[in-house]
Design an enzyme around this catalytic site. Sequence first.
Site, PDB file in Angstrom:
ATOM      1  N   LYS A  14      42.883 -25.905  -9.555  1.00  0.00           N
ATOM      2  CA  LYS A  14      41.561 -26.512  -9.434  1.00  0.00           C
ATOM      3  C   LYS A  14      40.913 -26.779 -10.788  1.00  0.00           C
ATOM      4  O   LYS A  14      39.957 -27.553 -10.876  1.00  0.00           O
ATOM      5  CB  LYS A  14      40.639 -25.659  -8.565  1.00  0.00           C
ATOM      6  N   ASP A  15      41.414 -26.132 -11.862  1.00  0.00           N
ATOM      7  CA  ASP A  15      40.889 -26.359 -13.205  1.00  0.00           C
ATOM      8  C   ASP A  15      41.608 -27.481 -13.946  1.00  0.00           C
ATOM      9  O   ASP A  15      41.185 -27.882 -15.031  1.00  0.00           O
ATOM     10  CB  ASP A  15      41.006 -25.084 -14.053  1.00  0.00           C
ATOM     11  N   THR A  32      32.131  -9.557 -14.014  1.00  0.00           N
ATOM     12  CA  THR A  32      30.780  -9.794 -14.532  1.00  0.00           C
ATOM     13  C   THR A  32      29.869 -10.331 -13.443  1.00  0.00           C
ATOM     14  O   THR A  32      28.711  -9.905 -13.296  1.00  0.00           O
ATOM     15  CB  THR A  32      30.830 -10.784 -15.709  1.00  0.00           C
ATOM     16  N   ARG A  33      30.369 -11.260 -12.665  1.00  0.00           N
ATOM     17  CA  ARG A  33      29.554 -11.868 -11.598  1.00  0.00           C
ATOM     18  C   ARG A  33      29.233 -10.847 -10.509  1.00  0.00           C
ATOM     19  O   ARG A  33      28.101 -10.770 -10.029  1.00  0.00           O
ATOM     20  CB  ARG A  33      30.279 -13.082 -11.020  1.00  0.00           C
ATOM     21  N   SER A  81      41.695 -14.070 -19.519  1.00  0.00           N
ATOM     22  CA  SER A  81      40.866 -13.430 -18.507  1.00  0.00           C
ATOM     23  C   SER A  81      41.727 -12.588 -17.567  1.00  0.00           C
ATOM     24  O   SER A  81      42.916 -12.881 -17.360  1.00  0.00           O
ATOM     25  CB  SER A  81      40.100 -14.472 -17.708  1.00  0.00           C
ATOM     26  N   ARG A 119      27.994 -17.656 -15.185  1.00  0.00           N
ATOM     27  CA  ARG A 119      29.273 -17.693 -15.883  1.00  0.00           C
ATOM     28  C   ARG A 119      29.827 -16.276 -15.943  1.00  0.00           C
ATOM     29  O   ARG A 119      29.178 -15.323 -15.561  1.00  0.00           O
ATOM     30  CB  ARG A 119      29.097 -18.232 -17.311  1.00  0.00           C
ATOM     31  N   GLY A 120      31.037 -16.168 -16.468  1.00  0.00           N
ATOM     32  CA  GLY A 120      31.657 -14.862 -16.618  1.00  0.00           C
ATOM     33  C   GLY A 120      32.798 -14.661 -15.647  1.00  0.00           C
ATOM     34  O   GLY A 120      32.952 -15.402 -14.672  1.00  0.00           O
ATOM     35  N   ASN A 121      33.618 -13.644 -15.901  1.00  0.00           N
ATOM     36  CA  ASN A 121      34.733 -13.370 -15.001  1.00  0.00           C
ATOM     37  C   ASN A 121      34.227 -12.745 -13.703  1.00  0.00           C
ATOM     38  O   ASN A 121      33.027 -12.488 -13.540  1.00  0.00           O
ATOM     39  CB  ASN A 121      35.782 -12.490 -15.693  1.00  0.00           C
ATOM     40  N   THR A 148      26.520 -19.002  -8.342  1.00  0.00           N
ATOM     41  CA  THR A 148      27.799 -19.704  -8.297  1.00  0.00           C
ATOM     42  C   THR A 148      27.906 -20.615  -9.499  1.00  0.00           C
ATOM     43  O   THR A 148      26.920 -21.234  -9.905  1.00  0.00           O
ATOM     44  CB  THR A 148      27.978 -20.522  -7.003  1.00  0.00           C
ATOM     45  N   SER A 166      29.771 -23.233  -9.425  1.00  0.00           N
ATOM     46  CA  SER A 166      30.330 -24.461  -8.868  1.00  0.00           C
ATOM     47  C   SER A 166      29.281 -25.321  -8.186  1.00  0.00           C
ATOM     48  O   SER A 166      28.705 -24.919  -7.169  1.00  0.00           O
ATOM     49  CB  SER A 166      31.423 -24.098  -7.846  1.00  0.00           C
ATOM     50  N   CYS A 214      36.398 -31.688 -12.241  1.00  0.00           N
ATOM     51  CA  CYS A 214      36.521 -30.483 -11.415  1.00  0.00           C
ATOM     52  C   CYS A 214      35.186 -29.772 -11.231  1.00  0.00           C
ATOM     53  O   CYS A 214      35.085 -28.838 -10.443  1.00  0.00           O
ATOM     54  CB  CYS A 214      37.551 -29.532 -12.003  1.00  0.00           C
ATOM     55  N   ARG A 235      29.965 -27.821  -6.393  1.00  0.00           N
ATOM     56  CA  ARG A 235      30.534 -28.082  -5.072  1.00  0.00           C
ATOM     57  C   ARG A 235      30.083 -27.018  -4.082  1.00  0.00           C
ATOM     58  O   ARG A 235      29.643 -27.334  -2.960  1.00  0.00           O
ATOM     59  CB  ARG A 235      32.065 -28.101  -5.165  1.00  0.00           C
ATOM     60  N   ARG A 236      30.209 -25.758  -4.475  1.00  0.00           N
ATOM     61  CA  ARG A 236      29.775 -24.676  -3.575  1.00  0.00           C
ATOM     62  C   ARG A 236      28.278 -24.732  -3.330  1.00  0.00           C
ATOM     63  O   ARG A 236      27.814 -24.628  -2.188  1.00  0.00           O
ATOM     64  CB  ARG A 236      30.148 -23.318  -4.175  1.00  0.00           C
ATOM     65  N   ARG A 241      45.561 -18.000 -20.170  1.00  0.00           N
ATOM     66  CA  ARG A 241      44.257 -17.577 -20.649  1.00  0.00           C
ATOM     67  C   ARG A 241      44.192 -16.046 -20.609  1.00  0.00           C
ATOM     68  O   ARG A 241      44.957 -15.395 -19.906  1.00  0.00           O
ATOM     69  CB  ARG A 241      43.153 -18.172 -19.779  1.00  0.00           C
TER      70      ARG A 241
END
Length: 327
Positions: free
Chosen positions: A81-82, A152-153, A13, A147-149, A125, A127, A241, A129-130, A11
């Site tokens: 994990k993806d 960005t976060r 990113s 969202r975002g890399n 987040t 996720s 996931c 899960r988190r 990818r």
Amino acid sequence: MPDRPARLGTRRSPMATAQSQAVADAITARTGTAVELELITSYGDVTRAHLTQLGGTGVFVNSLREELLSGGIDFAVHSLKDLPTTPADGLTVAAVTERDDPRDALCAREGRKFSDLPAGGTVGTGSPRRAAQLAALRPDLNFVPIRGNAGTRLGKVAQGELDAVVLAYAGLARVGRIDDVTDVFEPEQVLPAPGQGALAVECRTSRAADDLAYLSAVDHTATRAAVTAERVVLAELEAGCAAPVGAYAELLDGRLRLRAAVVSHDGREAVRRERSVPLPQDGDPAEAGASLGRELAREMIGEGADRIVAAAAAENTGDAGEQHRHD
């Protein structure tokens, strides 16, 4: 060695290219095989929808898999994990890299620890899960999807839009942002995603044992056994996931210890289990991991874990879910 550089699909990113380059460098160092990166855009990289709306599973890997099957690339590197737990026809995971730090990390304004965040504070987040496990620890906080890399976060924290974000520690390390970490969650607090911290090297099954045999040079047996156990829990629960499922296995004194948790979105209901088995002296450690994962998952299902997973999936259906099913 091949007469041309091997083509590694990744990818675009910053995090994906950084981890793919690390795998490429390791392959070259250990086998002498030259590797070049092929940058590929996945749907998960360009859509503005949240992960839960997309269904999660496969959204970051499908484009890479299409390139593999068409012969456009020789192999691909994924964040494990993806990667969906259901194998793709014609493809195999030729290697699982040695796992980096699997924990989740908090990046908060003013250097705050998780316990220091103000009541009513907003934590970003992507996720479930988190969010679920953190809500169990701090129900007074607001957890919002982002969202975002990583850049960005983290920018949303620096600009004051959020009090904090939670990201994978390993991912932050790969993009050189460890200095932004203000707290780290131990597995006793927040279990990581199955496979978190490890990378999967995937190729066409027909090529794995022959011209791509050099990929085995980056395979790590203990990590493969551990992540197999974790991912079998996810598969047995029929969870993607993006589901609120945490699992972590580690090798300790010759035994494989597996912990797993399924937590409702508000953190009020949870099923947590732990089990360990000795790793066999002979045979495939990954098979022992798979058996351990199945046993633990069945115990959890007996306590209602599958019901929590189903309820979480139902909460994510709607207009966005309809859109995902047509993509």
